[in-house]
Design an enzyme around this catalytic site. Structure first.
Site, PDB file in Angstrom:
ATOM      1  N   HIS A 141     -10.002 -46.375  -0.458  1.00 19.29           N
ATOM      2  CA  HIS A 141      -9.070 -45.254  -0.336  1.00 19.29           C
ATOM      3  C   HIS A 141      -8.998 -44.798   1.105  1.00 19.29           C
ATOM      4  CE1 HIS A 141     -13.072 -43.823  -1.490  1.00 19.29           C
ATOM      5  NE2 HIS A 141     -12.841 -42.752  -0.733  1.00 19.29           N
TER       6      HIS A 141
ATOM      7  N   HIS B 267      -8.244 -41.626   3.427  1.00 22.40           N
ATOM      8  CA  HIS B 267      -8.106 -40.163   3.446  1.00 22.40           C
ATOM      9  C   HIS B 267      -7.042 -39.816   4.497  1.00 22.40           C
ATOM     10  CE1 HIS B 267     -12.052 -39.024   1.437  1.00 22.40           C
ATOM     11  NE2 HIS B 267     -12.341 -40.245   1.818  1.00 22.40           N
TER      12      HIS B 267
HETATM   13  P1  AMP Z   1     -15.298 -41.008  -0.272  1.00 24.98           P
HETATM   14  O1  AMP Z   1     -16.435 -40.049  -0.107  1.00 24.98           O
HETATM   15  O2  AMP Z   1     -14.711 -41.485   1.007  1.00 24.98           O
HETATM   16  O3  AMP Z   1     -15.657 -42.127  -1.225  1.00 24.98           O
HETATM   17  O4  AMP Z   1     -14.144 -40.174  -0.937  1.00 24.98           O
HETATM   18  C1  AMP Z   1     -13.998 -39.977  -2.298  1.00 24.98           C
HETATM   19  C2  AMP Z   1     -13.132 -38.775  -2.450  1.00 24.98           C
HETATM   20  O5  AMP Z   1     -12.669 -38.723  -3.786  1.00 24.98           O
HETATM   21  C3  AMP Z   1     -13.851 -37.462  -2.186  1.00 24.98           C
HETATM   22  O6  AMP Z   1     -13.225 -36.804  -1.092  1.00 24.98           O
HETATM   23  C4  AMP Z   1     -13.695 -36.691  -3.494  1.00 24.98           C
HETATM   24  O7  AMP Z   1     -13.484 -35.325  -3.309  1.00 24.98           O
HETATM   25  C5  AMP Z   1     -12.497 -37.382  -4.122  1.00 24.98           C
HETATM   26  N1  AMP Z   1     -12.422 -37.294  -5.560  1.00 24.98           N
HETATM   27  C6  AMP Z   1     -13.389 -37.578  -6.459  1.00 24.98           C
HETATM   28  N2  AMP Z   1     -12.938 -37.383  -7.713  1.00 24.98           N
HETATM   29  C7  AMP Z   1     -11.638 -36.996  -7.600  1.00 24.98           C
HETATM   30  C8  AMP Z   1     -10.625 -36.644  -8.533  1.00 24.98           C
HETATM   31  N3  AMP Z   1     -10.838 -36.651  -9.843  1.00 24.98           N
HETATM   32  N4  AMP Z   1      -9.403 -36.278  -8.058  1.00 24.98           N
HETATM   33  C9  AMP Z   1      -9.176 -36.253  -6.719  1.00 24.98           C
HETATM   34  N5  AMP Z   1     -10.096 -36.574  -5.802  1.00 24.98           N
HETATM   35  C10 AMP Z   1     -11.310 -36.939  -6.225  1.00 24.98           C
END
Ligand code: AMP
Length: 167
Positions: free
Chosen positions: A153, A155
């Protein structure tokens, strides 16, 4: 005149060495305080996550099994607002089909098209969100990169003055 210029450059040298020691001290304080400040929940989640190719919560979001605020969708890409925003605009842009891309470190030649598409989509969403003065793209990878969800993903962060360097 040359003497004056010499004096000026000496003064400049003194100032920059003072600056250097000041930033040295600030750096040491930052390291010390990092030992005493509680861990951010994002970091905690990342350290608790095990790198894996098991299905993730993003599969549920793609399949609309759990709600999300979608800001962009096409046949290949889905973008939705992060549940724990770190900036006024915080959007996650993901490939709908993971195809082995648990993280960027797993990228292979065949992924070039989707990788480019994710970045281009980020640019489109930045425009859509009115981030005309700037934004930031982040891809966390692995435990040391603070990755908590093992489905690649991007950001997209913006809507406030972002700081550098990141933590
Ligand atoms: P990372 O730490 O780069 O793996 O980012 C994962 C991101 O996913 C984090 O910023 C979380 O806040 C986000 N996240 C986790 N669960 C959800 C969800 N159900 N809806 C939207 N964002 C999410």
């Amino acid at each position: 005149m040359a003497e004056k210029e010499g004096m000026r450059s000496d003064a400049g040298l003194k100032k920059s060495s003072a600056d250097r020691s000041r930033s040295d001290i600030i750096g040491r304080i930052a390291v010390l305080t990092s030992h005493f400040t509680p861990m951010a929940p994002e970091k905690e989640a990342a350290l608790a996550a095990t790198p894996s190719d098991a299905p993730t919560i993003f599969d549920k979001i793609i399949n609309k099994e759990i709600p999300s605020i979608v800001v962009y969708e096409d046949d290949k890409v889905l973008a939705f607002r992060d549940i724990a925003p770190q900036a006024p605009v915080h959007v996650l842009i993901i490939p709908k089909i993971r195809d082995g891309l648990t993280g960027l470190s797993k990228a292979e030649g065949r992924h070039c098209e989707i990788l480019g598409r994710l970045l281009y989509t980020a640019k489109l969403i930045a425009k859509q969100e009115g981030l005309d003065e700037g934004f930031r793209i982040v891809i966390n990878d692995g435990p040391k990169g603070c990755q908590s969800v093992y489905h690649l993903h991007v950001h997209l962060l913006g809507g406030r003055q972002l700081n550098w360097p990141p933590g």
